[in-house]
Each structure stands twice: as structure tokens, then as C-alpha cells.
Design a protein around this motif. Structure first.
Motif, PDB file in Angstrom:
ATOM      1  N   CYS A 245       0.844  -1.192   0.000  1.00 30.82           N
ATOM      2  CA  CYS A 245       0.000   0.000   0.000  1.00 30.82           C
ATOM      3  C   CYS A 245       0.882   1.246   0.000  1.00 30.82           C
ATOM      4  O   CYS A 245       1.833   1.340   0.785  1.00 30.82           O
ATOM      5  CB  CYS A 245      -0.905  -0.016   1.224  1.00 30.82           C
ATOM      6  SG  CYS A 245      -2.148   1.280   1.237  1.00 30.82           S
ATOM      7  N   ARG A 246       0.558   2.198  -0.863  1.00 25.04           N
ATOM      8  CA  ARG A 246       1.341   3.426  -0.975  1.00 25.04           C
ATOM      9  C   ARG A 246       0.405   4.631  -0.980  1.00 25.04           C
ATOM     10  O   ARG A 246      -0.621   4.634  -1.671  1.00 25.04           O
ATOM     11  CB  ARG A 246       2.160   3.414  -2.270  1.00 25.04           C
ATOM     12  CG  ARG A 246       2.991   4.673  -2.503  1.00 25.04           C
ATOM     13  CD  ARG A 246       3.953   4.465  -3.652  1.00 25.04           C
ATOM     14  NE  ARG A 246       4.771   5.641  -3.924  1.00 25.04           N
ATOM     15  CZ  ARG A 246       5.844   5.657  -4.722  1.00 25.04           C
ATOM     16  NH1 ARG A 246       6.226   4.538  -5.338  1.00 25.04           N
ATOM     17  NH2 ARG A 246       6.522   6.762  -4.918  1.00 25.04           N
ATOM     18  N   LEU A 247       0.758   5.651  -0.192  1.00 26.94           N
ATOM     19  CA  LEU A 247      -0.045   6.870  -0.189  1.00 26.94           C
ATOM     20  C   LEU A 247       0.065   7.572  -1.536  1.00 26.94           C
ATOM     21  O   LEU A 247       1.131   7.640  -2.136  1.00 26.94           O
ATOM     22  CB  LEU A 247       0.413   7.812   0.917  1.00 26.94           C
ATOM     23  CG  LEU A 247       0.151   7.358   2.355  1.00 26.94           C
ATOM     24  CD1 LEU A 247       0.583   8.448   3.330  1.00 26.94           C
ATOM     25  CD2 LEU A 247      -1.313   7.009   2.574  1.00 26.94           C
ATOM     26  N   VAL A 248      -1.069   8.128  -1.979  1.00 24.47           N
ATOM     27  CA  VAL A 248      -1.161   8.732  -3.305  1.00 24.47           C
ATOM     28  C   VAL A 248      -1.884  10.071  -3.194  1.00 24.47           C
ATOM     29  O   VAL A 248      -2.887  10.187  -2.471  1.00 24.47           O
ATOM     30  CB  VAL A 248      -1.914   7.791  -4.278  1.00 24.47           C
ATOM     31  CG1 VAL A 248      -2.194   8.488  -5.594  1.00 24.47           C
ATOM     32  CG2 VAL A 248      -1.113   6.513  -4.507  1.00 24.47           C
ATOM     33  N   ASN A 249      -1.380  11.056  -3.920  1.00 29.73           N
ATOM     34  CA  ASN A 249      -2.061  12.349  -4.027  1.00 29.73           C
ATOM     35  C   ASN A 249      -2.713  12.441  -5.401  1.00 29.73           C
ATOM     36  O   ASN A 249      -2.095  12.088  -6.407  1.00 29.73           O
ATOM     37  CB  ASN A 249      -1.062  13.490  -3.831  1.00 29.73           C
ATOM     38  CG  ASN A 249      -1.762  14.818  -3.612  1.00 29.73           C
ATOM     39  OD1 ASN A 249      -2.843  14.860  -3.052  1.00 29.73           O
ATOM     40  ND2 ASN A 249      -1.146  15.909  -4.055  1.00 29.73           N
ATOM     41  N   GLU A 250      -3.922  12.900  -5.432  1.00 29.56           N
ATOM     42  CA  GLU A 250      -4.650  12.958  -6.689  1.00 29.56           C
ATOM     43  C   GLU A 250      -4.531  14.322  -7.340  1.00 29.56           C
ATOM     44  O   GLU A 250      -4.582  15.363  -6.663  1.00 29.56           O
ATOM     45  CB  GLU A 250      -6.136  12.652  -6.472  1.00 29.56           C
ATOM     46  CG  GLU A 250      -6.416  11.224  -6.038  1.00 29.56           C
ATOM     47  CD  GLU A 250      -7.906  10.946  -5.953  1.00 29.56           C
ATOM     48  OE1 GLU A 250      -8.409  10.733  -4.839  1.00 29.56           O
ATOM     49  OE2 GLU A 250      -8.558  10.974  -7.032  1.00 29.56           O
ATOM     50  N   ASP A 251      -4.329  14.304  -8.645  1.00 28.18           N
ATOM     51  CA  ASP A 251      -4.421  15.481  -9.524  1.00 28.18           C
ATOM     52  C   ASP A 251      -3.257  16.462  -9.411  1.00 28.18           C
ATOM     53  O   ASP A 251      -3.158  17.382 -10.219  1.00 28.18           O
ATOM     54  CB  ASP A 251      -5.726  16.254  -9.286  1.00 28.18           C
ATOM     55  CG  ASP A 251      -6.953  15.393  -9.544  1.00 28.18           C
ATOM     56  OD1 ASP A 251      -7.943  15.552  -8.814  1.00 28.18           O
ATOM     57  OD2 ASP A 251      -6.894  14.561 -10.467  1.00 28.18           O
ATOM     58  N   ALA A 252      -2.376  16.317  -8.433  1.00 23.61           N
ATOM     59  CA  ALA A 252      -1.281  17.280  -8.303  1.00 23.61           C
ATOM     60  C   ALA A 252      -0.092  16.621  -7.619  1.00 23.61           C
ATOM     61  O   ALA A 252      -0.241  15.673  -6.848  1.00 23.61           O
ATOM     62  CB  ALA A 252      -1.713  18.509  -7.501  1.00 23.61           C
ATOM     63  N   GLU A 253       1.095  17.159  -7.928  1.00 18.26           N
ATOM     64  CA  GLU A 253       2.320  16.673  -7.292  1.00 18.26           C
ATOM     65  C   GLU A 253       2.529  17.318  -5.935  1.00 18.26           C
ATOM     66  O   GLU A 253       3.403  16.920  -5.181  1.00 18.26           O
ATOM     67  CB  GLU A 253       3.516  16.971  -8.203  1.00 18.26           C
ATOM     68  CG  GLU A 253       4.774  16.216  -7.840  1.00 18.26           C
ATOM     69  CD  GLU A 253       5.896  16.494  -8.827  1.00 18.26           C
ATOM     70  OE1 GLU A 253       5.739  17.402  -9.669  1.00 18.26           O
ATOM     71  OE2 GLU A 253       6.925  15.811  -8.740  1.00 18.26           O
ATOM     72  N   GLU A 254       1.708  18.319  -5.624  1.00 17.09           N
ATOM     73  CA  GLU A 254       1.850  19.062  -4.376  1.00 17.09           C
ATOM     74  C   GLU A 254       0.667  18.770  -3.460  1.00 17.09           C
ATOM     75  O   GLU A 254      -0.480  18.783  -3.884  1.00 17.09           O
ATOM     76  CB  GLU A 254       1.909  20.561  -4.665  1.00 17.09           C
ATOM     77  CG  GLU A 254       1.831  21.435  -3.424  1.00 17.09           C
ATOM     78  CD  GLU A 254       1.623  22.908  -3.758  1.00 17.09           C
ATOM     79  OE1 GLU A 254       1.493  23.204  -4.965  1.00 17.09           O
ATOM     80  OE2 GLU A 254       1.585  23.727  -2.836  1.00 17.09           O
ATOM     81  N   LEU A 255       0.984  18.501  -2.184  1.00 13.89           N
ATOM     82  CA  LEU A 255      -0.064  18.406  -1.177  1.00 13.89           C
ATOM     83  C   LEU A 255      -0.154  19.768  -0.506  1.00 13.89           C
ATOM     84  O   LEU A 255       0.619  20.088   0.392  1.00 13.89           O
ATOM     85  CB  LEU A 255       0.259  17.324  -0.142  1.00 13.89           C
ATOM     86  CG  LEU A 255      -0.777  17.143   0.970  1.00 13.89           C
ATOM     87  CD1 LEU A 255      -2.109  16.691   0.394  1.00 13.89           C
ATOM     88  CD2 LEU A 255      -0.285  16.158   2.015  1.00 13.89           C
TER      89      LEU A 255
END
Length: 753
Positions: A164-174
Motif C-alpha cells: 500500500c502506498r499513499l497517493v495524491n490525486e491530480d497534483a504533485e503538491e499536497l
């Protein structure tokens, strides 16, 4: 054409050579699975500590990462996993450990290789020293922090598994994380440890121009977590994964690869049948194919996206400490490597103390725990040698102020060493009061171990196993001896530790500032009328002035000013204050704004307690101490200890007059400061500084006249009683101050120096 005839022996030799020729095979490189020079943090397994730490959490890992990033421009990897305990004398089968691995790019501004094993040894040691110091300082003292090699090969048995890996949607920046009260990683570790799940959690932090790229993975390694092929994908999508820690991060806008919406591209069915069997179908939705993609190209893209969801490629990357991520996932707007504001790092990691009664790796039929092999590196000791069971110190005879086992062992070795040389020395039983660790009784003032005379009926002995990183503790140990009119021996674990102790007692303050000398810091100030004094993350320091005033400075503004010997709980402070009510923390800022925090973690993320300044008794403690250190050449029962000899730059000057001048410059720069309307006699300055001079060298010392001439750019004048005085200069702070906050020193003591 003639035919060559070979002898029987030659034919037999050729046959055997052919038969025994090794088969050519170029295998897969596996060395990336071993993290060399890992700084490993293990909680103590002795029962008296275990009961205090069970399920305790903290932000020490985030603190250590932040400190390391400031010192070393390097990706930092933190691995958390259950480590089996091989000791048979404790009721602990495994403990949760944290391992730090650093891959430096730059050290001291110099570019170096990406492989830590390729470094010049001196540069490598510098990295390890910094890393070990920062990590050890961040964790509670009872943790064992050591250096060694961490081998992940045991978890690789059986091949890749779902990760399992954390993923950010739609952007490279959180961006816009905001404030949340949920402790995501604490809840993750709660669930994993409660279920006795064997696992490895990996966090990789890559600093880049004021921001941190992160990669966060969790591999749950019991047999029922290995989702394979289309059946595994269907089960994962339709039933969900119990180890999906991405669900906890929804509050800050994150998800995981397990939650990528792949059903837009696939028809998926997964049914449990009455007979206990399962039926599944996974077919590609052709309607989602792009206009210019062939069916084959579309299928290849979807197959790559399926790999991302299952996370098998990420297991290989976890083993090799890679931050790689499938381009196919980014093409669909999912980023497995994204950057965060530095302040948000605590969301993604947590120190978590957990003791297992059953080893969780017994639930993994083929995979075993990562194997950590500790190594002694210079003055960094092995702390978890579990081949030798049993605590070295009887828990029933120890007090909480005794320090760690390593601290006590260092002291015991010195006792054996001193007794072997004819000195009478014993350990002092601690009762919570401010007492020395050991006391040595000289023979009419003569110490056999040092082969020198001291003006002291009893000599305090203070093993300084870890205190070189805590200057206020060392100063307190010396002040206890000064107040009792005793000499004190500071015993260090290595020569490099003795170097640091020497620097602390040479000049008893941190640094000089425009507001005075910055003091070292002690514990948090006690609450005043139920309120804590707090400060935000900013430049805040205590300073001591030449006229004996104590000032507290925040961002260049003095908010507190009082006599250095004042009780700080009875002084008006211009700081922010905080009080705890019903589990919440209510802060009143310096601008009278009221802020409320729902949890201790949220409060500590933005505020810290104002610490007690350590007001020294004297400008230098060298004349009161002897420093010794262990050489590392240990016998069965004792270490070998030698007296520390300092060689400051002025001591190495070419000639006598040059030495006097360079010493005078050192005195002016370190111990004196410009003042108005004050007088410091040359005699007084000379007699005080000769204590420093004679401690550092046996070379001829200057008389008062030569000493005065060596002070650069300082005029002298005649006083009314015919003595010489320095014009416009005085000590950086008054000698003989006694703060009521000094442990072991009576606030009413007369320590005129």
C-alpha cells in the motif's frame, strides 16, 4: 594431413576440465536490500522500562527528520517494523523499532556519491556522527540508538507482495493541509500491532528547495495480504484491504494505490459462493480507450495501472529504497511521490512503543523479520547485544535518576579502573536529590588514578555517557561540586565525547549575541499560577548581560528582564501563555489573541514550553574539573581511562610572546565584553584566567604585566589604590551568580569568586 594422438592422461584431464567448468550465470544484484550504516532505534526490553513505554507515542521521528534535513542535504528513509527479541529472560517476543537510513548528496557543501559505502571514511563518519547525535537527542534516553546494517532480504522470500502506498490525486503538491486532530500513523500502528501483523512501513523524505518530497509505503506481510493477479485485484477492489492506511489520510486529501478508481477502466466482479469458493471476472472496458490508441496499446496501459493498484512493483522499490512510480499512474492523475510543506511531516510518521507477547512473524509462513546487525562505530556502542541476556544493573537497586544501563556500566568500569590503582571510590546511592554519581576519597589529597594532588577531601566523579549533548546537565554536575567545595572528575565514553565536554566547561555559555551571552537551556519553566509560558516556532533565547541581568528575547525583542538570581516563577513575563482545560490547550498570544487546540500533538506542533536558562556560577569551569575518557581498550572487567589534554590554538603558538598575545586575544574574545563605567583590575583578570591557562598547558605562564600587554586594543589605567584596571571592559557576565534554579546549589550560598 597428420592426425595428433593424445595420451590417455591428457584425454582424462581435458574431460575433467570440461565437466567441472562452472556454468555461466549472471544473477540479480541484491545488495540494495541491505541498508548499511543504518541508525537503529530500539525501545528497552527490561520490564522496568517496558511498563512505562507501552503504547507511548510521540513526534520524535518527525523531529529527528527535521533536524537531519537541516544538517545533511540527503534523502532520509525511516523503516518501522517488529523486531524479534531473542532474550529468554524477558516476557517480550518482539518490539516495534525504527531504523533511519541516509543517502547523502552533500556533506559540508561538497558533492559526494549516492552510495554511502563509497565515501571517504572521514566524511562517512561525519554523516554518522551527525545522524546518530540528532536521532539520539530526539528520542527518550531509555531508547537504544546504535549503528549497524539492516538486511531486508528475509522479507523478500516468496517474491513481491501487495504493498500500500499513499497517493495524491491530480497534483504533485499536497497543499493546504490545514490542521487536523487525527493521528493517522498512530492509528495505523494501533491496528497493525493489535492484529499482530508482520509488516514494514517505509517513509522516504527528500528535501528539495524548502519542501520535502515524500514516499510512504506499508507492506503487510502475513499470507492473507498477498493479493495476486486478477483474483487478488478483484478481491482488493470489491472487499477492500484491511491494511489500507490511505483511508486514514482522507482528511488531508490523500488516498492510496488501493483506492485508485480502476473500475472506470475494468468490469470487475467478485462473489463468495455457497461452497466457500470465489468467482471473479476482470475485463477491460473498451469504451475508455483513447481515440488514437490501438486495443493492444490500451490493454498495456490498463495492465500497468493494475500493477499500480496491486502494488507489487512498489514492494521491489521498498526493498531497494526507491521512490519510483509508474508513469501510467501519473498519466491518470495519481502521484505516489509528492511534496509537502516541512511542517506537515509529523502527519506521516510516529514514534510508537509496542511490546509483543507473541512474535508477529510467526504468522508469516515464509517471510522473516528484517535482520539488524549492530556494529560498534568509533564511540557509538552496540546496545542490543541480545546474545547476553539479563540487565547488567539490578533493577531493584536503581533509582530513576541513575541513568541508563550504558551510563551505569561506564561508571562501573571507571570504579574498577580507579580501585585497581589504589583509590577508594564508590557509587552514591541515588534518592532523587541532587547527588554525584560516585565519590572518590583521595589519600591526603592525592588521587592515584590521576597521579596528582587536589585541594579536596572528597572528589565527585560524574560519568558523562550521553550528557555531552546536554550541556546544562554537565554544568549542573560541576556546580554541585563547586557548591560543596570539591574537585570533580568528568568521565567520558570516548575522546570525541571529551572534546565536547571540554568545550562546554571551557566557556559556560552557548554564544555571544547583541543582548549578552546566550545561556544553555534546562527543563521547561514550572507553571505560574496554573499557566505555562510558551513560545511559537521562532528565534527565542535567554541571554545573560554583563551587569547580571537575565533577558528573554523573542525575534529580537526583549520580553522579560530581571536579575539573574531572581526566581523566574515570580517575575512578570511578556511571553505567550497556555493552560490545559478538559484535554484542550488554550493559548493566549503576546497580542492577547486566544487560540484553542484540541490535542496535545496539535498544540506542540506550533508551541513549545519556555525553558529555564542555565545561569552559570563562573565564566569557565576548567579550574574545577578533570576530564577523563575511555580509550576503548577494555579488559574483561575494566576499561582503560586516560586524562584528557586540550591543545587550543593559542597553546600551539610558536614562541612564548606569541603564545601570550594569542591567549590575550582569546581572553578578550571569549571572556570579556565592552562595557561602560566599569572597572576590572588586571590582577583579577590575570588570576582568574591563569586557571584556564594552566589547565591547558604546562608551558611558562605570563605574569600580570605580560598578561595585560597581551590583551589587544584594551587600554589600562591606574586605580585609586595603585592597581591597573582594564578600561571599558568587564566579564561577559558577573562571576559568583547563584540562581535559585540551579540544582544542588543553595540559593543563599556565598560563592564570591
Amino acid at each position: 594431413m597428420s592426425q595428433q594422438t593424445l595420451s590417455t592422461g591428457t584425454v582424462e584431464q581435458l574431460f575433467n576440465r570440461h565437466e567441472t567448468r562452472p556454468e555461466l550465470w549472471i544473477g540479480e544484484l541484491q545488495s540494495g536490500r541491505v541498508r548499511q550504516n543504518t541508525v537503529h532505534v530500539t525501545p528497552p526490553v527490561d520490564p522496568e522500562y517496558r511498563d512505562k513505554l507501552v503504547h507511548e507515542t510521540g513526534d520524535e521521528i518527525a523531529e529527528a527528520i527535521t533536524e537531519l534535513i537541516e544538517k545533511i542535504d540527503a534523502p532520509i528513509e525511516v523503516l518501522t517494523y517488529p523486531r524479534p527479541v531473542s532474550r529468554t529472560d524477558v516476557d517480550t517476543a518482539a518490539v516495534l523499532c525504527h531504523a533511519f537510513h541516509i543517502s547523502p548528496h552533500f556533506v559540508d557543501g561538497r558533492a559526494i556519491q549516492a552510495d554511502i559505502t563509497d565515501f571517504n571514511e572521514r566524511v562517512l563518519q561525519n554523516v554518522l556522527d551527525i545522524a546518530h547525535e540528532k536521532i539520539a537527542d530526539s528520542f527518550p534516553d531509555v531508547y537504544n540508538v546504535e549503528v549497524g546494517d539492516l538486511d531486508l532480504d528475509p522479507i523478500a522470500t516468496g517474491g513481491p507482495t501487495a504493498t500500500c502506498r499513499l497517493v495524491n490525486e491530480d497534483a504533485e503538491e499536497l497543499a493546504g493541509v490545514g490542521k487536523v486532530n487525527a493521528e493517522m500513523m498512530e492509528q495505523t500502528f494501533d491496528a497493525l500491532t493489535h492484529a499482530r501483523e508482520p509488516f514494514v512501513h517505509q517513509l522516504i523524505v527528500e528535501p528539495d528547495d524548502g519542501k520535502n518530497y515524500i514516499t510512504s509505503r506499508l507492506a503487510a506481510l502475513s499470507s492473507d495480504r498477498t493479493y495476486q493477479g486478477d483474483r487478488g485485484l478483484a478481491r482488493l477492489v470489491k472487499e477492500g484491504a484491511s491494511e489500507d492506511f490511505g483511508r486514514l489520510f482522507k482528511s488531508i486529501g490523500l488516498t492510496s494505490n488501493y483506492n485508485i478508481d480502476i473500475e472506470d477502466y475494468l468490469h470487475i466482479k467478485y462473489d463468495q459462493q455457497v461452497n466457500g469458493q470465489t468467482a471473479h471476472t476482470v475485463t477491460i472496458r473498451d469504451a475508455m480507450r483513447k481515440r488514437y490508441d490501438t486495443k493492444f496499446q490500451h490493454r498495456r496501459k490498463i495492465e500497468k495501472l493494475k500493477e499500480v493498484v496491486l502494488g507489487h512493483p512498489d514492494f521491489r522499490r521498498l526493498l531497494n529504497s526507491s521512490t519510483g512510480w509508474k508513469q501510467a499512474a501519473e498519466d491518470h492523475g495519481y502521484y505516489g511521490r509528492f511534496w509537502i510543506p516541512p511542517a506537515a511531516i509529523s502527519y506521516f510518521t510516529k514514534r510508537y512503543a509496542h511490546y509483543y507477547d507473541i512474535d508477529p512473524w510467526t504468522y508469516s509462513p515464509v517471510r522473516e523479520a528484517p535482520e539488524f546487525t549492530p556494529r560498534s562505530v568509533r564511540d557509538i556502542d552496540i546496545r542490543t547485544d541480545w546474545e547476553t541476556p539479563g540487565p547488567a544493573v539490578n533493577p531493584g537497586q536503581r533509582h530513576q535518576t541513575d541513568g541508563t544501563d550504558a551510563h551505569l556500566k561506564l561508571g562501573d568500569r571507571f570504579i574498577t579502573f580507579a580501585r585497581a590503582r589504589g583509590d577508594e571510590i564508590s557509587r552514591v546511592e541515588q534518592d532523587g536529590e541532587s547527588l554525584p554519581d560516585q565519590e572518590l576519597t583521595p589519600d591526603e589529597g592525592y588521587i592515584n588514578t590521576l597521579e596528582k594532588q587536589v585541594d579536596s577531601d572528597v572528589v565527585n566523579v560524574e560519568p558523562e555517557y550521553k550528557n555531552e549533548s546536554k550541556p546544562a546537565n554537565i554544568l549542573t554536575n560541576v556546580e554541585r561540586a563547586i557548591a560543596a567545595d570539591r574537585h570533580v572528575i568528568l568521565v567520558c565514553k570516548s575522546e570525541s565525547a571529551a572534546d565536547r565536554v571540554y568545550d562546554i566547561v571551557y566557556a559556560t555559555y552557548n554564544e555571544q549575541t547583541e543582548h549578552g551571552v546566550q545561556t544553555y537551556q534546562g527543563d521547561a519553566l514550572p507553571e505560574i499560577d496554573g499557566q505555562m509560558l510558551v513560545t511559537a516556532e521562532s528565534e527565542s533565547t535567554w541571554c545573560l548581560t554583563p551587569d547580571g541581568m537575565l533577558v528573554y528575547v523573542i525575534d529580537g525583542e526583549i520580553v522579560t528582564r530581571c536579575p539573574a538570581d531572581a526566581d523566574l516563577t515570580e517575575v512578570d513575563h511578556g511571553c505567550a501563555t497556555a493552560q490545559k482545560e478538559d484535554g484542550r490547550y488554550i493559548v493566549t498570544t503576546r497580542g492577547d489573541e486566544t487560540l484553542t487546540y484540541e490535542s496535545r500533538t496539535a498544540f506542540k506542533r506550533e508551541w513549545s514550553r519556555v525553558t529555564t536558562p542555565h545561569v552559570p556560577i563562573d565564566i569557565s569551569y576548567l579550574q574545577y574539573v578533570t576530564i577523563m575518557y575511555e580509550t576503548g581498550a577494555e579488559s574483561e572487567d575494566s576499561g582503560d581511562f586516560v586524562e584528557y589534554n586540550a591543545t587550543p590554538e593559542w597553546e600551539r603558538a610558536g614562541g612564548k610572546m606569541d603564545r601570550y598575545k594569542e591567549f590575550g586575544s582569546e581572553v578578550k574574545d571569549t571572556f570579556l565584553t565592552e562595557t561602560s563605567d566599569t572597572e576590572l583590575t588586571t590582577n583579577k583578570c590575570h588570576s582568574t584566567m591563569m586557571g584556564v591557562y594552566r589547565w591547558c598547558t604546562s608551558k611558562h605562564a605570563p605574569d600580570t604585566a605580560r598578561f595585560g600587554e597581551g590583551l589587544p586594543e584594551i587600554d589600562r589605567k591606574d586605580t585609586s589604590d595603585g592597581k591597573k584596571a582594564l578600561v571599558g571592559y568587564n566579564w561577559v557576565f558577573p562571576r559568583g551568580l547563584v540562581s535559585p534554579h540551579l540544582a544542588g546549589v543553595d540559593a543563599d550560598a556565598d560563592l564570591s569568586l
